[in-house]
Each structure stands twice: as C-alpha cells, then as structure tokens.
Design a protein around this motif. Structure first.
Motif, mmCIF file in Angstrom:
data_model
loop_
_atom_site.group_PDB
_atom_site.id
_atom_site.type_symbol
_atom_site.label_atom_id
_atom_site.label_comp_id
_atom_site.label_asym_id
_atom_site.label_seq_id
_atom_site.Cartn_x
_atom_site.Cartn_y
_atom_site.Cartn_z
ATOM 1 N N MET A 1 -98.336 -128.673 -63.780
ATOM 2 C CA MET A 1 -99.958 -128.720 -63.357
ATOM 3 C C MET A 1 -100.649 -129.680 -63.980
ATOM 4 S SD MET A 1 -102.388 -125.549 -62.998
ATOM 5 C CE MET A 1 -102.384 -125.271 -64.811
ATOM 6 N N GLU A 2 -100.456 -129.842 -65.248
ATOM 7 C CA GLU A 2 -101.470 -130.687 -66.017
ATOM 8 C C GLU A 2 -101.073 -132.276 -65.798
ATOM 9 O OE1 GLU A 2 -99.344 -128.388 -67.230
ATOM 10 O OE2 GLU A 2 -100.718 -126.892 -68.149
ATOM 11 N N GLU A 3 -99.938 -132.629 -65.640
ATOM 12 C CA GLU A 3 -99.768 -134.011 -65.177
ATOM 13 C C GLU A 3 -100.077 -134.412 -63.995
ATOM 14 O OE1 GLU A 3 -95.720 -136.575 -64.275
ATOM 15 O OE2 GLU A 3 -95.564 -135.072 -65.972
ATOM 16 N N VAL A 4 -99.949 -133.373 -62.980
ATOM 17 C CA VAL A 4 -100.327 -133.737 -61.598
ATOM 18 C C VAL A 4 -101.936 -133.915 -61.461
ATOM 19 C CG1 VAL A 4 -100.383 -132.638 -59.199
ATOM 20 C CG2 VAL A 4 -98.236 -132.594 -60.553
ATOM 21 N N ILE A 5 -102.735 -132.808 -62.204
ATOM 22 C CA ILE A 5 -104.021 -132.969 -61.975
ATOM 23 C C ILE A 5 -104.606 -134.083 -62.769
ATOM 24 C CG2 ILE A 5 -106.020 -131.838 -62.852
ATOM 25 C CD1 ILE A 5 -105.022 -129.028 -62.131
ATOM 26 N N TYR A 6 -104.108 -134.333 -63.986
ATOM 27 C CA TYR A 6 -104.489 -135.480 -64.480
ATOM 28 C C TYR A 6 -104.606 -136.830 -63.486
ATOM 29 C CZ TYR A 6 -105.140 -139.264 -67.948
ATOM 30 O OH TYR A 6 -105.166 -140.514 -68.615
ATOM 31 N N ASN A 7 -103.291 -137.059 -63.274
ATOM 32 C CA ASN A 7 -103.094 -138.240 -62.267
ATOM 33 C C ASN A 7 -104.016 -138.251 -60.871
ATOM 34 O OD1 ASN A 7 -101.321 -139.290 -63.735
ATOM 35 N ND2 ASN A 7 -99.318 -138.085 -62.880
ATOM 36 N N VAL A 8 -103.990 -137.152 -60.330
ATOM 37 C CA VAL A 8 -105.102 -137.088 -59.180
ATOM 38 C C VAL A 8 -106.491 -137.369 -59.404
ATOM 39 C CG1 VAL A 8 -106.113 -135.301 -57.519
ATOM 40 C CG2 VAL A 8 -103.465 -135.334 -57.907
ATOM 41 N N VAL A 9 -107.003 -136.815 -60.743
ATOM 42 C CA VAL A 9 -108.512 -136.999 -61.077
ATOM 43 C C VAL A 9 -108.454 -138.011 -61.404
ATOM 44 C CG1 VAL A 9 -110.206 -136.281 -62.489
ATOM 45 C CG2 VAL A 9 -108.954 -134.535 -61.374
ATOM 46 N N THR A 10 -107.846 -138.846 -62.076
ATOM 47 C CA THR A 10 -108.301 -140.169 -63.038
ATOM 48 C C THR A 10 -107.765 -141.245 -61.855
ATOM 49 O OG1 THR A 10 -105.724 -140.057 -63.901
ATOM 50 C CG2 THR A 10 -107.830 -139.437 -65.232
ATOM 51 N N HIS A 11 -106.878 -141.086 -61.196
ATOM 52 C CA HIS A 11 -106.348 -142.153 -60.134
ATOM 53 C C HIS A 11 -106.863 -142.122 -58.781
ATOM 54 C CE1 HIS A 11 -103.992 -143.919 -63.430
ATOM 55 N NE2 HIS A 11 -103.413 -142.663 -63.531
ATOM 56 N N ARG A 12 -107.209 -141.006 -58.379
ATOM 57 C CA ARG A 12 -107.543 -141.041 -56.754
ATOM 58 C C ARG A 12 -109.016 -140.581 -56.585
ATOM 59 N NH1 ARG A 12 -103.521 -137.268 -53.449
ATOM 60 N NH2 ARG A 12 -104.845 -138.268 -51.573
ATOM 61 N N TYR A 13 -109.563 -139.880 -57.631
ATOM 62 C CA TYR A 13 -110.996 -139.111 -57.696
ATOM 63 C C TYR A 13 -112.157 -140.069 -58.373
ATOM 64 C CZ TYR A 13 -108.735 -135.176 -55.522
ATOM 65 O OH TYR A 13 -107.745 -134.454 -54.861
ATOM 66 N N THR A 14 -111.529 -140.775 -59.238
ATOM 67 C CA THR A 14 -112.314 -141.637 -59.938
ATOM 68 C C THR A 14 -112.500 -143.120 -59.889
ATOM 69 O OG1 THR A 14 -111.647 -139.978 -61.701
ATOM 70 C CG2 THR A 14 -112.931 -141.991 -62.434
ATOM 71 N N ALA A 15 -113.610 -143.497 -59.573
ATOM 72 C CA ALA A 15 -114.022 -144.774 -59.091
ATOM 73 C C ALA A 15 -113.950 -146.013 -60.610
ATOM 74 C CB ALA A 15 -115.329 -145.260 -58.652
ATOM 75 N N PRO A 16 -113.916 -147.116 -60.566
ATOM 76 C CA PRO A 16 -113.708 -147.765 -61.643
ATOM 77 C C PRO A 16 -115.026 -147.887 -62.579
ATOM 78 C CG PRO A 16 -112.927 -149.354 -59.673
ATOM 79 C CD PRO A 16 -113.474 -148.082 -59.351
ATOM 80 N N ASN A 17 -115.891 -147.507 -61.888
ATOM 81 C CA ASN A 17 -117.366 -147.448 -62.943
ATOM 82 C C ASN A 17 -117.644 -146.025 -63.249
ATOM 83 O OD1 ASN A 17 -118.050 -146.444 -60.321
ATOM 84 N ND2 ASN A 17 -120.162 -147.067 -60.759
ATOM 85 N N GLN A 18 -116.731 -144.976 -63.044
ATOM 86 C CA GLN A 18 -116.828 -143.824 -63.541
ATOM 87 C C GLN A 18 -116.145 -143.153 -64.589
ATOM 88 O OE1 GLN A 18 -116.180 -141.695 -59.606
ATOM 89 N NE2 GLN A 18 -118.343 -141.575 -59.136
ATOM 90 N N ARG A 19 -116.533 -142.141 -65.449
ATOM 91 C CA ARG A 19 -115.520 -141.577 -66.539
ATOM 92 C C ARG A 19 -115.458 -140.285 -65.920
ATOM 93 N NH1 ARG A 19 -117.304 -138.417 -70.396
ATOM 94 N NH2 ARG A 19 -119.580 -138.718 -70.114
ATOM 95 N N ALA A 20 -114.214 -139.596 -65.928
ATOM 96 C CA ALA A 20 -113.577 -138.442 -65.454
ATOM 97 C C ALA A 20 -113.777 -137.611 -66.754
ATOM 98 C CB ALA A 20 -112.360 -138.452 -64.657
ATOM 99 N N ASN A 21 -113.965 -136.228 -66.584
ATOM 100 C CA ASN A 21 -113.962 -135.251 -67.476
ATOM 101 C C ASN A 21 -113.438 -133.786 -66.942
ATOM 102 O OD1 ASN A 21 -114.034 -133.476 -69.834
ATOM 103 N ND2 ASN A 21 -116.079 -133.218 -69.619
ATOM 104 N N ILE A 22 -112.025 -133.802 -67.229
ATOM 105 C CA ILE A 22 -111.549 -132.434 -66.856
ATOM 106 C C ILE A 22 -111.957 -131.404 -67.415
ATOM 107 C CG2 ILE A 22 -109.128 -131.096 -66.134
ATOM 108 C CD1 ILE A 22 -107.862 -134.089 -65.704
ATOM 109 N N LEU A 23 -112.538 -130.207 -66.794
ATOM 110 C CA LEU A 23 -113.164 -129.121 -67.350
ATOM 111 C C LEU A 23 -112.105 -127.959 -67.573
ATOM 112 C CD1 LEU A 23 -116.821 -129.456 -65.964
ATOM 113 C CD2 LEU A 23 -115.930 -130.445 -67.895
ATOM 114 N N ASP A 24 -111.491 -127.699 -66.273
ATOM 115 C CA ASP A 24 -110.537 -126.398 -66.296
ATOM 116 C C ASP A 24 -109.737 -126.775 -65.235
ATOM 117 O OD1 ASP A 24 -109.856 -123.855 -66.702
ATOM 118 O OD2 ASP A 24 -110.869 -123.121 -65.366
#
Length: 234
Positions: free
Chosen positions: A142-165
């Motif tokens: 789960m940790e690996e899948v979610i990290y990849n999804v959030v950082t590579h699919r949901y985050t645009a180049p000018n954004q910073r992602a913070n996984i909260l839970d």
C-alpha cells in the motif's frame, strides 16, 4: 435524442443500468494534471463521453420514477447516511455516496462526477481504466502504491505533495486503498481523498476534494464519500 422521443422501454433499460438512489501496459500514467486547477475542475463538457452525459441527464429528469418501476434490490438495502444520496452504476460496476445537495456535472475523462452547487472545487469524480490485474494488492504494498499514485499521477510539476494518511479496507472480499493528501502550489492549495481499487478488469479511482481553507470544516463529510466507494460484480 430528445427526452420526449424516448420510448418507455428505452427509459427502463437506461434506468436499470445506472441509478441515482435517494436517501432512505494497462496502468499507463498520463501527464500529471493538478487536482487543484480551477479550470480543470470547472470543466463541464466531456466531448468523449456524450453518451454518459445524456444518460445521467435522463436519470436526473425522471429519477422519481425509479421507486415505482423497480422492485427492491440488494444493492439498495443498505441505508444511505442522512444528507447523502447513492450513485449506483451497475453497468460499470461501482457505487458511492455523495451529498444530497450536490449536482451532477461532466469532468473530462471521468465516468461520473458531482460537485457543490456553489464551490466547484468541492467535488467527487470517478474514472476507470482497463487492467489485467485482479486485485489492488497485485500492484504492490500500500505505501509504495499510494506514494507512486500521488506523486506521479496527481501532482503537477509546480506542486508539492504531502501524504497525510493512508488506509486499507476490505468489503465483501474486495480490497481498497484510501489516501488523504494535500497539494500545494505557489498560488493555491487543496486537499483530497483518493480511493483506488481493482475489480471487473478495471482499475477504479475515486477522488473527492476541497479548497485547503475549507478542508477542516468539510473533511469528515468528504471522508464519508471516499469510504463509501464499492465495486459491484458485473
């Protein structure tokens, strides 16, 4: 086709496939698109999904007929929380709750979407892509899948992602991952929940979010939506 020209049989066929129920390499990664982009979130014309648009509009117009035309179904036996409605798509194999005062709209590339009447960034939308995987566990931990999804699919180049839970749940033998995350850019910030699951040969994604300033007030309401997503057997 105009609604007035539809026969009763065609109406019944449509309603039986997709219902709005009132209260009582297949994993190709496209270029990241900001989930906080006001232009993207306000897009109400999906040129590639005209049939779904017409189908949803038809249902909204005659939804009151469903209680009289169809017998009780196990799909609707579960009580819908107060102030929510259930969206059930038996054709595409999924369901979820959304606030009863939200309205249907088209979000580019998504199968269904609802938004707050006055705050367009407060919305939920669902999409799916084909996959030969059988379960979300097939993608990895789960940790690996979610990290990849959030950082590579949901985050645009000018954004910073913070996984909260992040959480995993199992319902009727089907597994789901849900992540809460924040996206921050120089001029804007938003928070979201995303629920992902695999079934029916499809990789489903539900995303529900709001402006960062409104997140604290509406977080619990939006969490109900994220946790309500279920895959149906088709």
């Amino acid at each position: 086709m105009a609604g007035s020209s539809l026969s009763l049989s065609s109406v019944l066929t449509t309603l039986s496939n997709k219902l709005l129920v009132p209260h009582s390499n297949e994993l190709t990664r496209p270029a990241a698109v900001s989930l906080c982009n006001p232009i993207a979130c306000s897009r109400e014309t999906n040129v590639n999904d005209g049939s779904n648009c017409k189908r949803r509009l038809l249902l909204l117009g005659i939804g009151g007929l469903t209680s009289n035309l169809f017998p009780a179904s196990p799909l609707f036996a579960e009580e819908v929380p107060k102030n929510y409605r259930a969206f059930v798509d038996s054709e595409d194999g999924y369901s979820y709750y959304y606030p009863s005062d939200w309205i249907d709209f088209d979000f580019l590339g998504h199968d269904s979407a609802f938004k707050d009447r006055y705050r367009q960034l407060q919305n939920v939308r669902v999409r799916f892509i084909p996959t030969d995987k059988k379960d979300i566990h097939d993608l990895g931990p789960m940790e690996e899948v979610i990290y990849n999804v959030v950082t590579h699919r949901y985050t645009a180049p000018n954004q910073r992602a913070n996984i909260l839970d992040m959480q995993e749940r199992t319902v009727d033998g089907k597994n789901y991952y849900t992540v809460e995350f924040a996206l921050t850019s120089p001029n804007f910030a938003c928070n979201s929940f995303a629920t992902i699951a695999i079934g029916n040969g499809r990789y489903y994604t539900l995303i529900v979010g709001a402006n960062e300033r409104r997140w604290k007030k509406f977080r619990n309401m939006l969490k109900v939506i994220a946790d309500s997503f279920k895959m149906l057997d088709i």
